[in-house]
Each structure stands twice: as structure tokens, then as C-alpha cells.
Design a protein around this motif. Structure first.
Motif, mmCIF file in Angstrom:
data_model
loop_
_atom_site.group_PDB
_atom_site.id
_atom_site.type_symbol
_atom_site.label_atom_id
_atom_site.label_comp_id
_atom_site.label_asym_id
_atom_site.label_seq_id
_atom_site.Cartn_x
_atom_site.Cartn_y
_atom_site.Cartn_z
ATOM 1 N N TYR A 1 -17.916 0.772 -2.833
ATOM 2 C CA TYR A 1 -17.826 2.231 -2.893
ATOM 3 C C TYR A 1 -16.606 2.764 -2.152
ATOM 4 C CZ TYR A 1 -22.551 2.590 -4.825
ATOM 5 O OH TYR A 1 -23.643 2.498 -5.627
ATOM 6 N N LEU A 2 -16.117 2.023 -1.206
ATOM 7 C CA LEU A 2 -14.995 2.540 -0.421
ATOM 8 C C LEU A 2 -14.194 1.412 0.216
ATOM 9 C CD1 LEU A 2 -13.574 5.070 0.698
ATOM 10 C CD2 LEU A 2 -15.068 4.935 2.675
ATOM 11 N N GLN A 3 -12.919 1.415 -0.066
ATOM 12 C CA GLN A 3 -11.989 0.471 0.559
ATOM 13 C C GLN A 3 -10.705 1.197 0.853
ATOM 14 O OE1 GLN A 3 -10.950 -3.285 -1.359
ATOM 15 N NE2 GLN A 3 -12.927 -3.200 -2.388
ATOM 16 N N ARG A 4 -10.197 1.003 2.027
ATOM 17 C CA ARG A 4 -8.873 1.539 2.329
ATOM 18 C C ARG A 4 -8.055 0.435 2.988
ATOM 19 N NH1 ARG A 4 -8.946 6.886 1.261
ATOM 20 N NH2 ARG A 4 -10.940 7.968 1.457
ATOM 21 N N PHE A 5 -6.853 0.284 2.553
ATOM 22 C CA PHE A 5 -5.964 -0.753 3.104
ATOM 23 C C PHE A 5 -6.635 -2.124 3.039
ATOM 24 C CE2 PHE A 5 -5.122 3.307 5.088
ATOM 25 C CZ PHE A 5 -3.768 3.455 4.834
ATOM 26 N N GLY A 6 -7.387 -2.359 1.970
ATOM 27 C CA GLY A 6 -8.054 -3.648 1.815
ATOM 28 C C GLY A 6 -9.214 -3.855 2.770
ATOM 29 N N PHE B 1 -8.747 2.638 -5.695
ATOM 30 C CA PHE B 1 -10.053 2.020 -5.452
ATOM 31 C C PHE B 1 -11.188 3.007 -5.211
ATOM 32 C CE2 PHE B 1 -7.151 -1.450 -4.141
ATOM 33 C CZ PHE B 1 -7.562 -2.354 -5.091
ATOM 34 N N ASN B 2 -10.855 4.222 -4.790
ATOM 35 C CA ASN B 2 -11.945 5.059 -4.297
ATOM 36 C C ASN B 2 -12.480 6.036 -5.329
ATOM 37 O OD1 ASN B 2 -12.009 3.778 -1.855
ATOM 38 N ND2 ASN B 2 -10.275 4.962 -1.117
ATOM 39 N N TYR B 3 -13.487 5.566 -6.025
ATOM 40 C CA TYR B 3 -14.128 6.331 -7.091
ATOM 41 C C TYR B 3 -15.350 7.026 -6.504
ATOM 42 C CZ TYR B 3 -17.086 6.853 -11.258
ATOM 43 O OH TYR B 3 -17.905 7.330 -12.240
ATOM 44 N N ARG B 4 -15.521 8.301 -6.848
ATOM 45 C CA ARG B 4 -16.660 9.035 -6.271
ATOM 46 C C ARG B 4 -17.755 9.351 -7.278
ATOM 47 N NH1 ARG B 4 -13.224 13.664 -4.541
ATOM 48 N NH2 ARG B 4 -12.103 12.801 -6.316
ATOM 49 N N GLY C 1 -4.513 10.214 -0.022
ATOM 50 C CA GLY C 1 -5.267 8.977 -0.042
ATOM 51 C C GLY C 1 -4.241 7.862 -0.153
ATOM 52 N N GLU C 2 -4.648 6.736 -0.735
ATOM 53 C CA GLU C 2 -3.667 5.674 -0.869
ATOM 54 C C GLU C 2 -3.931 4.890 -2.148
ATOM 55 O OE1 GLU C 2 -5.789 5.634 2.125
ATOM 56 O OE2 GLU C 2 -7.197 4.837 0.684
ATOM 57 N N TYR D 1 -9.702 2.120 -10.599
ATOM 58 C CA TYR D 1 -10.645 3.124 -11.094
ATOM 59 C C TYR D 1 -9.931 4.218 -11.879
ATOM 60 C CZ TYR D 1 -14.754 1.420 -8.547
ATOM 61 O OH TYR D 1 -15.817 0.687 -8.112
ATOM 62 N N ILE E 1 0.869 -1.178 0.000
ATOM 63 C CA ILE E 1 0.000 0.000 0.000
ATOM 64 C C ILE E 1 0.905 1.227 0.000
ATOM 65 C CG2 ILE E 1 -1.743 1.306 1.258
ATOM 66 C CD1 ILE E 1 -2.995 -1.250 0.552
ATOM 67 N N ILE F 1 -15.809 8.706 2.004
ATOM 68 C CA ILE F 1 -15.736 9.094 0.580
ATOM 69 C C ILE F 1 -15.505 10.598 0.547
ATOM 70 C CG2 ILE F 1 -16.950 9.089 -1.629
ATOM 71 C CD1 ILE F 1 -18.679 6.784 -0.519
ATOM 72 N N PRO G 1 -4.346 10.694 7.591
ATOM 73 C CA PRO G 1 -4.023 9.990 6.344
ATOM 74 C C PRO G 1 -3.118 10.744 5.370
ATOM 75 C CG PRO G 1 -6.360 10.604 6.431
ATOM 76 C CD PRO G 1 -5.790 10.868 7.775
ATOM 77 N N GLN H 1 -10.960 8.855 6.925
ATOM 78 C CA GLN H 1 -11.692 9.393 5.776
ATOM 79 C C GLN H 1 -12.683 8.389 5.199
ATOM 80 O OE1 GLN H 1 -8.266 10.450 3.324
ATOM 81 N NE2 GLN H 1 -8.692 12.613 3.734
ATOM 82 N N GLU I 1 0.977 4.903 0.964
ATOM 83 C CA GLU I 1 0.173 5.803 1.808
ATOM 84 C C GLU I 1 0.579 7.255 1.601
ATOM 85 O OE1 GLU I 1 -0.714 4.824 6.019
ATOM 86 O OE2 GLU I 1 0.867 3.342 5.729
ATOM 87 N N ARG I 2 -0.230 8.149 2.197
ATOM 88 C CA ARG I 2 0.084 9.586 2.226
ATOM 89 C C ARG I 2 0.263 10.160 0.833
ATOM 90 N NH1 ARG I 2 3.146 7.223 6.196
ATOM 91 N NH2 ARG I 2 5.016 7.279 4.911
#
Lengths: 447, 298
Positions: free
Chosen positions: B76-81, A34-37, A13-14, A288, A7, B15, B43, B13, A9-10
Motif C-alpha cells: 500500500y505504501l513505499q517510499r524510496f524503496g 508506487f503509491n496508489y490510493r 511525492g516521488e 500504478y 528516485i 498515504i 518531501p 508522508q 524527488e520533490r
């Protein structure tokens, strides 16, 4: 073949990094966001001007850039519908001042809050960070706050100011406001001279040799020295192809360069791909992040690209010595910061507040049907908004962010910018820093 | 009462666009904040702990700051798996206060529009009570797109020192959100005398009548404390977008929504009172207010 997953980081986001190793070296890598809005989807079927309020919210660190790309795309829609939009010089200047404030702040923030801590950690694995602790961190935080205060005199607020409208800007500052802005900018310049460059702005922007930068102890010379000690002067090299599609005081027109040969560029050669994304294939896709190419080739965007197409003396010298290594990429951001400070000071001194702020288009927006493209050189590079509007309602909104150019994924036989920079590395610590050398913005990458 | 140890903070965090983080980093008394708070994790910043280490063995701490909209949907949201609940729940259970910064965390905000059934704020889905959680007693909402740095830092300081923090029905601190964005607007006189802003980009006229300004209907002290310690949307000639309210973002933000060609009335003012007064005010032509603010002829 070994595959590892990390991963990163910083990075606003990541991201997940999947690495394929051969003989202890990186053979291929995939960067996954991964984080699509869904901002492009949210904008569909909404009134056109809502985009002025929505698109700054793509990104908390470059909201002014998105506002500006959006308003330019709207203005282009009017122009394509035979309604010429003309801006006063004052409106152009204020847009540039606000954008510059965002870029200056970004470069200071990135260097002090990201680059220096990451290098400290590489230098000393027991390092635990300095945020909210070290005097240096508070000084940088203060400089950032002041930079944005200067910009907010014109934009009202940062982040997420909505200071632009088709035909100009919404603010109408008095001359004393501009004098206040000049005073605040001087404080930022003083911080950068003393702490970041180690030289006066005039001296520093006149340099054309890497050796000159090292003559004074500063945050920059420490960073350069540390990067060289850890081989970042030869690591992180990519395609050595650069693109700057938006306008800038540093050069004329849209330009590209392969190594040091600079040629005109045209946005019509830009293509966007959904390869490897969940959009194209929900089961086989893995990110994404879209991909952007110029004539089917990957080009790097951002401060190093801008400095290279502008033939900036100091960065050309770094490039001559180190090519497009991480060291050159990082240094280019600091050097651009210096030029932005000089340019912004000049703009404030010359700003003619007696001109009109806004010349609104005459045509009613509810009767507007057209397509338009807006391009801005954002902190991280070329940002493109494309709008298709029908009777004042958005049919289609497309955003290509700078990080999509730099951090999208390519193929094994056509590596993307970041992939090319990673192949051949032998350590994850170095990989992490090389990814970060692009000043990644995770939220922009996926909007 | 001022505690004699630093209060611990973990910032996570949902979305998000990171706008609240960047807004918070504009706080102009950051050394004062740092003297009272220890940021265990943020973060965007290099902090002493990683999120993974904090999740491994959650211990009691003081402030959980959540930025961004809430969702239980892993796609919709994943962080660090991890899905959002897998990050949020272990920390929420150990936090003394949960502070939702920004309109996304408070009400769902802009990103809720993608799927209003599955994306919400902590305790609200827009104006409906019941968001990610049905109930939770230690939540404070600090909406805004973004929230002002002083709203975040000063609310945290007040909570830390156990000062009374009165909350409104949206769980917003009243000392901030009892004010309206209209209060302190430099164009107030044009509002009083119903002088419309002819076009954006000028100093004169009120943007409430044609340009969609929601200042008289938006709870926030923006024009009292100012943004970046210097300005505000309306001071930069741009209409208030109502970003601290549960219905942000409304549709057609740069147009005034009218009923029978009349704008909505300001917050808490009856139609009868407002339209009567407006009619009287509009019947006078105040010459001074029709002219440029700065007359360049003299």
C-alpha cells in the motif's frame, strides 16, 4: 547494456526511474509510481454527490480542478438523462475564477519552489535550498497565499473547497466581496510583475519574441538564461504533439496540434490503457500509473499544449527557436500565469453578482441513471472524470489526470511523452530536471 | 518558556494527497514560523537534508510531522524503496513530539476506506483506540481534511514554548477543537429559527436540515479563524462535511441523515431539549427570515 535506478524527488511525492543506457546515452526509461490510493474503487457504490467531496482529495494542489471535473461529469449525466443543466454566466465565471486562482498559485509555486531551486542546484552543486530561508521564498509564499485567498472568497477554502454543485456554484458573494478579491489580485499581479516577469502585465502579455523577455532582470529571465547555459533549450524535446481537451479563454473548443498545425480534437478518441501496471499484471507490472492516448498516439498536455493550440505569440516564438524543449515547457507555465492574471482581473471586473448562483436539476438524483464525462483544463493539463451512475449510486468512476498523459509509460516502438523527452540524454542531473519540467504531480498520477 | 534555539522539524508522508502540506504553505505568518523552526526535511520542498541521509543515522530532533494515513502493508505504501514502518519507526523514536496533521494521519480518513483493517491513523482507527500504534505518549492529532495552517503552526509554537496544550479524548488541542464549526457560521439565525436553506447558491437558510451540514456536530474553529484568512465552507454556501471528526467521510455527505424525519441533534444536546425547542421555534413564521437577506426592492 547498463541499467540504473534513480528516485525522482520533490514531484508532489516521488517516482522511481529505471534507465537503460547505450553508449553513455539513455536508450529507454521507465517511470514508476508506487503509491496508489484507490479513489476510483472507494467511490464505487457510493451516492453520486459524495464524489463532489471525495474527488478534490485526489490531489492537494489541484483540488478545485477535480471538483470541477466531477461536477461537469455529474451535469453530463443529467444531460444524458434528458435533463438539461444550464448555468448562469455568473456561475461559469465564478467557476473559472476559482480554477484560475488554483492555476496561478500552482504556476507561481512551481516556478519559485521547484524550478528555481532545481536550477540553482544544477548551477551550483553546493546549493542547499532556500525554503523558509531566503526573502525570495517568503515573497513567493506570500503571493501564493494571497492568490488562494482571492479564490477562497468564492470557493470558501483552498485546498479541498467544495464550492460547486450541479447547476452552478454554492456561493453568493456581494459586490464588496468581489471588490476585495480585485484588491487582493492586484497584490499578486504586483509581485509577478516585479519579481517573476520583470515587466508590467500589459507589456509582458504583448510580447511575441523571446528576446523581449530577456531585456529585464527577473526570476524568469534568470531561469531562461540558466536553462540555456545547461542546454535545456535543446534537451527534453518530446513528440511535439499537443492536446487541450478542456475549454479555455485562450482558444475555442477542444484542440490538438502537431507541431504548429492546430486541428479540432474530440474526446471520443481518448483511450486509457493499463499496460505495465500492477492492475493488469501484479507480478509483471511495475507502476500504478495508467496511460492515456489520443488515437493511439501519445500527446503532451499542460500549459505548453494550451499555449501552442491557442497560437500564443510568445510561446510560438520560443517554439520556433527551441521546439518543445524543457525551456519552452517551463516558460509556457510562466506565460500562461500572466494570461490567467489578465483574464481573472477581467472576470472580476465584469462579474454580475445579481444573476443566480445555482439552477439545480429538477430530477431527483436518486432516480438518475446515466453516464457522463467532465473535462477541465487543470494546472497540468486535460483532466477527465467519467462517471457511470445507476439510481443515484456510482457504478464506475474513472479519472484520467494530466500527469497520466505526460508521464505514463509507452513501448519501445511507441514512446510516451516523458520517455521520448529522456531518450538520448547523457546525464542523470539533466534527466532529473527534464522529468520535473513536466510539473509532475505524483499523487494525481496514481490517485 | 521560549527555547533559545530553533526547533527541528522533519515532515513525512503516509498515504496522502499532499493537502496538508499545501494547506500549511498557506500560513500567513510564515516568517514568524521560520524564525522558530528549522525544516530539516519536507518531501515537497528543496530542504537542506534528504530523507535518506536522515534515516541513515537518526539523531534526536523536536517535531515529526506526519501527513497521510498509516499502514504496515508495503504494497500500500513505499517510499524510496522502503515500507512506511521503515521510514516512520527510526524517526518516531528520535522525535520529541509526533504531530499528526490531517484526518488521515489522525484517524485514517478517506484513504482508510480502501482497507479499514490495514490502513489507520497513528493511534486511532476511525473512532477505535489503537491504530498503527496501540499507545504513544507524545502524539498530538490535528485532524481536518486538510488541517488549517494555523492549527499546525500555532500548535507547534505552543508545544515549543512549553505552553499548556490541553487535548481532548481524540488527542486534539482543545483551544481549536472545543469549538464547533457551527460557531461563527453566518447562517446561525436560520438555525435558531429552523429556517431551511431551500437550495444551495443562496445566502439564506440553514443547511443542517436538508443539505447534510455537520457544523453543529463538528469540532473545529473554522468559522472563528476562517480559511485562507477570509472564508469557510459554510460562508461559501457549502455544507460542513465534518472533516475533523473520526468518522469523516460519512456516507451521503450532501444529505441530512434523519431518523423519523428528524435530523440528528447537535453535539451534546439531548433529543428532548433540542426537539422541544425546535418545535417551538418552527411554530413561528418569522417574516424577516423568510425574505431575502438583501432586499433589492429598496
Amino acid at each position: 547494456m547498463k541499467i540504473t535506478k534513480e528516485i525522482i524527488e520533490r514531484i508532489e511525492g516521488e517516482a522511481a526511474l529505471e534507465v537503460e543506457w547505450e553508449d553513455e546515452k539513455i536508450a529507454f526509461a521507465k517511470l514508476k509510481f508506487f503509491n496508489y490510493r484507490g479513489i476510483e474503487e472507494i467511490l464505487r457504490k457510493r451516492p453520486l454527490y459524495d464524489a463532489l467531496a471525495f474527488t478534490p482529495r485526489v490531489c492537494g494542489i489541484c483540488s478545485h480542478s477535480h471538483a470541477l471535473a466531477c461536477v461537469r461529469a455529474i451535469e453530463a449525466c443529467f444531460e444524458h438523462a434528458q435533463e438539461a443543466v444550464s448555468l448562469s454566466q455568473k456561475a461559469r465565471d465564478i467557476r473559472e475564477i476559482a480554477l484560475n486562482a488554483e492555476k496561478i498559485h500552482n504556476h507561481i509555486k512551481w516556478y519559485f519552489f521547484s524550478v528555481l531551486p532545481e536550477l540553482e542546484k544544477i548551477d551550483n552543486p553546493s546549493y542547499r535550498g532556500e525554503a523558509f530561508k531566503k526573502p525570495r521564498w517568503f515573497l513567493a509564499q506570500h503571493a501564493i497565499t494571497e492568490t488562494l485567498k482571492m479564490g477562497a472568497i468564492f470557493s470558501g477554502q483552498w485546498p479541498h473547497g467544495s464550492f460547486v454543485a450541479p447547476g452552478g456554484v454554492t456561493c453568493a458573494p456581494v459586490s464588496l466581496d468581489v471588490l476585495n478579491a480585485r484588491g487582493i489580485l492586484e497584490k499578486v499581479i504586483a509581485f509577478c510583475e516585479e519579481t517573476l516577469f520583470g515587466f508590467s502585465l500589459e507589456e509582458f502579455t504583448g510580447f511575441d519574441s523571446a528576446v523581449q523577455v530577456m531585456a529585464s532582470p527577473s526570476a524568469l529571465s534568470w531561469g531562461i538564461d540558466t536553462m540555456i547555459r545547461h542546454e535545456f533549450d535543446r534537451l527534453g524535446r518530446s513528440h511535439d504533439r499537443f492536446l487541450a481537451l478542456g475549454d479555455s479563454f485562450l482558444y475555442e473548443g477542444a484542440l490538438k496540434s502537431a507541431k504548429t498545425t492546430v486541428l479540432p480534437a474530440d474526446i471520443k478518441y481518448v483511450s486509457e490503457s493499463l499496460a505495465h501496471t500492477f492492475f493488469e499484471n501484479p507480478t509483471e507490472g511495475y507502476t500504478y500509473s495508467k496511460t492515456a492516448m489520443y488515437k493511439k498516439s501519445f500527446f503532451e498536455v499542460g500549459p505548453m499544449a494550451r499555449m501552442m493550440v491557442a497560437k500564443e505569440g510568445l510561446i510560438r516564438d520560443f517554439h520556433r527557436r527551441f521546439k518543445d524543449a524543457a525551456l519552452t515547457r517551463v516558460t509556457a507555465r510562466v506565460v500562461e500565469c500572466a494570461h490567467l492574471l489578465v483574464q481573472t482581473k477581467r472576470l472580476l471586473e465584469d462579474l454580475d453578482i445579481h444573476e443566480v448562483s445555482l439552477i439545480p436539476p429538477k430530477r431527483n438524483v436518486h432516480e438518475l441513471s446515466a453516464e457522463g464525462v467532465g473535462v477541465v483544463e487543470a494546472p497540468r493539463g486535460s483532466l477527465i472524470h467519467t462517471i457511470n451512475v445507476r439510481h443515484g449510486v456510482i457504478e464506475h468512476y474513472d479519472i484520467i489526470t494530466p500527469t497520466v498523459w505526460n508521464l505514463g509509460n509507452g513501448e519501445r516502438d511507441n514512446l510516451s511523452v516523458v520517455q521520448k523527452a529522456l531518450v538520448g540524454l547523457d546525464s542523470l542531473t539533466k534527466t532529473d530536471f527534464i522529468v520535473k519540467s513536466f510539473d509532475v504531480c505524483s499523487v494525481c498520477t496514481t490517485q | 518558556m521560549k527555547p533559545n534555539r530553533k526547533s527541528t522539524v522533519i515532515w513525512i508522508q503516509g498515504i496522502t494527497c499532499n493537502g496538508n502540506s499545501h494547506s500549511f504553505l498557506n500560513y500567513s505568518n510564515m516568517a514568524l514560523f521560520a524564525a522558530s523552526f528549522e525544516m530539516l526535511y519536507h518531501p515537497l520542498l528543496f530542504t537542506a537534508h534528504t530523507l535518506e541521509s536522515l534515516l541513515e543515522k537518526p539523531e534526536a530532533f523536536d517535531f515529526l510531522i506526519v501527513e497521510g494515513a498509516f499502514t504496515k502493508e508495503a504494497r500500500y505504501l513505499q517510499r524510496f524503496g522502503r515500507s512506511f514502518p521503515e521510514i516512520l519507526e527510526p524517526l518516531a523514536n528520535k522525535a520529541r513530539f509526533i504531530v499528526c496533521v490531517g484526518s488521515c494521519a489522525s484517524f485514517g480518513g478517506m484513504f482508510r476506506l480502501r482497507d479499514p483493517q490495514k490502513i489507520s491513523g497513528a493511534l486511532f482507527n476511525a473512532k477505535e483506540k489503537g491504530g498503527y500504534w496501540e499507545e504513544k505518549s507524545n502524539v498530538v492529532n490535528i485532524p481536518g481534511c486538510p488541517a488549517h495552517p494555523r492549527w499546525i503552526a500555532e500548535t507547534m509554537m505552543a508545544l515549543r514554548e512549553e505552553k499548556t496544550v490541553l487535548l481532548d479524548e481524540c488527542l486534539r488541542p482543545k483551544e481549536i477543537f472545543a469549538y464547533l464549526a457551527h460557531h461563527g457560521c453566518l447562517r446561525n439565525e436560520y438555525f435558531e429559527w429552523k429556517v431551511d436553506c431551500k437550495q444551495l447558491g443562496e445566502k439564506e437558510g440553514c443547511m443542517f436540515y436538508e443539505h447534510g451540514c455537520l457544523g453543529p456536530n463538528t469540532h473545529a474553529n473554522c468559522n472563528k479563524i476562517l480559511w485562507n484568512d477570509i472564508s469557510s465552507k459554510t460562508r461559501a454556501g457549502s455544507p460542513c462535511l465534518g472533516c475533523t471528526e473520526f468518522d469523516f467521510p460519512r456516507r451521503a455527505l450532501y444529505e441530512t441523515h434523519k431518523n423519523m424525519s428528524l435530523p440528528q441533534t447537535p453535539y451534546g444536546i439531548s433529543k428532548r431539549a433540542y426537539y422541544t425547542l425546535a418545535g417551538v421555534a418552527k411554530s413561528f413564521k418569522i417574516e424577516r427570515l423568510e425574505k431575502k437577506l438583501i432586499d433589492e426592492d429598496h
